[in-house]
Design a protein around this motif. Sequence first.
Motif, PDB file in Angstrom:
ATOM      1  N   GLY A 133       0.713  -1.004   0.090  1.00 40.25           N
ATOM      2  CA  GLY A 133      -0.004   0.225   0.039  1.00 40.25           C
ATOM      3  C   GLY A 133       0.967   1.347   0.109  1.00 40.25           C
ATOM      4  O   GLY A 133       0.499   2.284   0.599  1.00 40.25           O
ATOM      5  N   VAL A 134       1.917   1.297  -0.773  1.00 36.37           N
ATOM      6  CA  VAL A 134       2.997   2.487  -0.785  1.00 36.37           C
ATOM      7  C   VAL A 134       3.009   2.808  -2.247  1.00 36.37           C
ATOM      8  O   VAL A 134       2.682   2.058  -3.303  1.00 36.37           O
ATOM      9  N   ARG A 135       3.940   3.802  -2.287  1.00 36.72           N
ATOM     10  CA  ARG A 135       4.116   4.176  -3.771  1.00 36.72           C
ATOM     11  C   ARG A 135       5.348   3.422  -4.428  1.00 36.72           C
ATOM     12  O   ARG A 135       6.078   2.924  -3.902  1.00 36.72           O
ATOM     13  N   CYS A 136       5.194   3.463  -5.777  1.00 37.48           N
ATOM     14  CA  CYS A 136       6.108   2.712  -6.700  1.00 37.48           C
ATOM     15  C   CYS A 136       6.953   3.680  -7.280  1.00 37.48           C
ATOM     16  O   CYS A 136       6.384   4.693  -8.018  1.00 37.48           O
ATOM     17  N   ALA A 137       8.266   3.622  -7.468  1.00 30.23           N
ATOM     18  CA  ALA A 137       9.038   4.447  -8.388  1.00 30.23           C
ATOM     19  C   ALA A 137      10.069   3.891  -9.082  1.00 30.23           C
ATOM     20  O   ALA A 137      10.512   2.729  -8.474  1.00 30.23           O
ATOM     21  N   GLU A 144      12.913  12.725 -17.989  1.00 32.78           N
ATOM     22  CA  GLU A 144      11.342  12.762 -18.260  1.00 32.78           C
ATOM     23  C   GLU A 144      11.368  14.518 -18.776  1.00 32.78           C
ATOM     24  O   GLU A 144      11.682  15.551 -17.968  1.00 32.78           O
ATOM     25  N   THR A 145      10.888  14.699 -19.864  1.00 31.31           N
ATOM     26  CA  THR A 145      10.776  16.268 -20.363  1.00 31.31           C
ATOM     27  C   THR A 145      10.216  17.238 -19.521  1.00 31.31           C
ATOM     28  O   THR A 145      10.632  18.471 -19.298  1.00 31.31           O
ATOM     29  N   ALA A 146       9.046  16.792 -18.835  1.00 29.71           N
ATOM     30  CA  ALA A 146       8.402  17.845 -18.048  1.00 29.71           C
ATOM     31  C   ALA A 146       8.647  17.951 -16.660  1.00 29.71           C
ATOM     32  O   ALA A 146       8.120  18.698 -15.724  1.00 29.71           O
ATOM     33  N   VAL A 147       9.671  17.003 -16.167  1.00 30.45           N
ATOM     34  CA  VAL A 147      10.211  17.307 -14.893  1.00 30.45           C
ATOM     35  C   VAL A 147      11.463  18.024 -14.797  1.00 30.45           C
ATOM     36  O   VAL A 147      12.310  17.823 -15.518  1.00 30.45           O
ATOM     37  N   GLU A 148      11.433  18.954 -13.750  1.00 32.99           N
ATOM     38  CA  GLU A 148      12.667  19.919 -13.697  1.00 32.99           C
ATOM     39  C   GLU A 148      13.498  19.534 -12.821  1.00 32.99           C
ATOM     40  O   GLU A 148      14.793  19.805 -13.172  1.00 32.99           O
ATOM     41  N   GLU A 149      13.587  18.833 -11.612  1.00 38.82           N
ATOM     42  CA  GLU A 149      14.444  18.324 -10.858  1.00 38.82           C
ATOM     43  C   GLU A 149      14.493  16.800 -10.584  1.00 38.82           C
ATOM     44  O   GLU A 149      13.791  15.953 -10.540  1.00 38.82           O
ATOM     45  N   PHE A 150      15.868  16.216 -10.830  1.00 40.79           N
ATOM     46  CA  PHE A 150      15.914  14.831 -10.651  1.00 40.79           C
ATOM     47  C   PHE A 150      17.018  14.365  -9.726  1.00 40.79           C
ATOM     48  O   PHE A 150      18.060  15.287  -9.267  1.00 40.79           O
ATOM     49  N   ILE A 151      17.063  13.221  -9.275  1.00 40.27           N
ATOM     50  CA  ILE A 151      18.160  12.785  -8.601  1.00 40.27           C
ATOM     51  C   ILE A 151      18.931  11.790  -9.610  1.00 40.27           C
ATOM     52  O   ILE A 151      18.243  11.043 -10.416  1.00 40.27           O
ATOM     53  N   LEU A 167      15.908  10.034 -11.527  1.00 40.61           N
ATOM     54  CA  LEU A 167      14.760   9.611 -10.636  1.00 40.61           C
ATOM     55  C   LEU A 167      14.112  10.914 -10.520  1.00 40.61           C
ATOM     56  O   LEU A 167      14.906  11.902  -9.855  1.00 40.61           O
ATOM     57  N   PRO A 168      12.761  11.302 -10.819  1.00 37.12           N
ATOM     58  CA  PRO A 168      12.291  12.569 -10.432  1.00 37.12           C
ATOM     59  C   PRO A 168      12.559  12.981  -8.933  1.00 37.12           C
ATOM     60  O   PRO A 168      12.321  12.116  -7.988  1.00 37.12           O
ATOM     61  N   ALA A 169      13.148  14.234  -8.519  1.00 37.11           N
ATOM     62  CA  ALA A 169      13.411  14.348  -7.117  1.00 37.11           C
ATOM     63  C   ALA A 169      12.201  14.281  -6.050  1.00 37.11           C
ATOM     64  O   ALA A 169      12.365  13.752  -4.908  1.00 37.11           O
ATOM     65  N   SER A 170      11.114  14.407  -6.743  1.00 34.72           N
ATOM     66  CA  SER A 170       9.781  14.246  -6.030  1.00 34.72           C
ATOM     67  C   SER A 170       9.271  12.922  -5.283  1.00 34.72           C
ATOM     68  O   SER A 170       8.576  12.537  -4.583  1.00 34.72           O
ATOM     69  N   ALA A 171       9.888  11.857  -6.132  1.00 33.84           N
ATOM     70  CA  ALA A 171       9.618  10.415  -6.061  1.00 33.84           C
ATOM     71  C   ALA A 171      10.023   9.921  -4.878  1.00 33.84           C
ATOM     72  O   ALA A 171       9.265   8.944  -4.313  1.00 33.84           O
ATOM     73  N   ILE A 172      11.102  10.402  -3.978  1.00 36.04           N
ATOM     74  CA  ILE A 172      11.578   9.831  -2.660  1.00 36.04           C
ATOM     75  C   ILE A 172      11.604  11.161  -1.865  1.00 36.04           C
ATOM     76  O   ILE A 172      12.472  12.021  -2.193  1.00 36.04           O
ATOM     77  N   ASP A 173      11.159  11.399  -0.642  1.00 41.48           N
ATOM     78  CA  ASP A 173      11.340  12.106   0.381  1.00 41.48           C
ATOM     79  C   ASP A 173      12.403  11.720   1.605  1.00 41.48           C
ATOM     80  O   ASP A 173      12.568  10.644   1.687  1.00 41.48           O
ATOM     81  N   ALA A 174      13.341  12.461   1.831  1.00 48.97           N
ATOM     82  CA  ALA A 174      14.106  12.515   2.791  1.00 48.97           C
ATOM     83  C   ALA A 174      13.647  11.570   4.124  1.00 48.97           C
ATOM     84  O   ALA A 174      12.591  12.371   4.334  1.00 48.97           O
ATOM     85  N   GLY A 175      14.483  10.795   4.503  1.00 52.60           N
ATOM     86  CA  GLY A 175      14.001  10.118   5.652  1.00 52.60           C
ATOM     87  C   GLY A 175      12.895   8.894   5.602  1.00 52.60           C
ATOM     88  O   GLY A 175      12.666   8.156   6.274  1.00 52.60           O
ATOM     89  N   GLU A 176      12.455   8.651   4.351  1.00 49.83           N
ATOM     90  CA  GLU A 176      11.555   7.628   3.955  1.00 49.83           C
ATOM     91  C   GLU A 176      12.498   6.224   3.716  1.00 49.83           C
ATOM     92  O   GLU A 176      13.569   6.331   3.622  1.00 49.83           O
ATOM     93  N   VAL A 198      19.003   6.374  -3.645  1.00 48.92           N
ATOM     94  CA  VAL A 198      18.489   6.638  -2.347  1.00 48.92           C
ATOM     95  C   VAL A 198      19.183   7.395  -1.052  1.00 48.92           C
ATOM     96  O   VAL A 198      18.777   8.189  -0.545  1.00 48.92           O
ATOM     97  N   ASP A 199      20.526   7.164  -1.394  1.00 48.20           N
ATOM     98  CA  ASP A 199      21.330   7.845  -0.607  1.00 48.20           C
ATOM     99  C   ASP A 199      21.334   9.324  -0.869  1.00 48.20           C
ATOM    100  O   ASP A 199      21.386  10.261   0.124  1.00 48.20           O
ATOM    101  N   SER A 200      21.458   9.789  -2.095  1.00 49.43           N
ATOM    102  CA  SER A 200      21.222  11.113  -2.447  1.00 49.43           C
ATOM    103  C   SER A 200      19.818  11.681  -2.136  1.00 49.43           C
ATOM    104  O   SER A 200      19.895  13.181  -1.894  1.00 49.43           O
TER     105      SER A 200
END
Length: 236
Positions: A133-137, A144-151, A167-176, A198-200
């Motif tokens: 029941g969690v996100r998949c990335a 991706e052309t429409a994404v501005e920030e990446f890891i 990976l879009p920077a919004s896909a994973i939050d710090a501490g997750e 993940v480390d970044s």
Amino acid sequence: MNRAEKAALQLRAVDVLCMLKETRTYDELETLTGLPAGDLNRYVNGHVLPSADRARAVVEDVGREALAGELDARIRIDDEGYVDTSGIVFDQSFLDLVAPVVAESFDFDRPDVVLTAATDGITLASALAGYYGVRCAYAKKRKETAVEEFIEARQRLESGIELTYYLPASAIDAGESVLIVDDLIRSGETQELLLDIVDSAGADVAGVFALIAAGERGTDRARERTDAPVDALTAV
């Protein structure tokens, strides 16, 4: 375990029993599971659900062994040693059975995100994310052309080719907590790049999992990078 998680576990146990029943009699299934044939008949035919304890035993013990055997039967290896996983990664119903076995049988912390690399790991990641029941990335080799920030994670392979994943920077939050998965682990290069992502992101590694480990080099390499569990359902 909340009520929804209990129900999901019970239903997956029934799915495992139904898969096993396709090639076994109820008496053979009783011998395999240790459960009475009459109860198994009621579970398989949808009259009742197994208790949470019985469901967990089916998924953790019987399910893991049975699915590993099914996985072995589906693996194809060519004359040069390349592993063909198409008979596995294209079968979403099979991967949906694998998901609870991975969640219940392996020592992974519950993740906030399931991460893989495009493309063959996506169906497995989707199955696991759906079960938890969690996100998949998933990281890609292009932006991706429409994404501005990446890891970004980059590595020069032994062949001399430079491999980069984005990976879009919004896909994973710090501490997750992030569970890294793939269909196959051979050299460990992809897993190492995903660990870098993940480390970044400032996130934590819940574990590294692959359906198939081709040799021990890849799993050993991943274990050198993380203290989290690293495992596979079967090995070739």
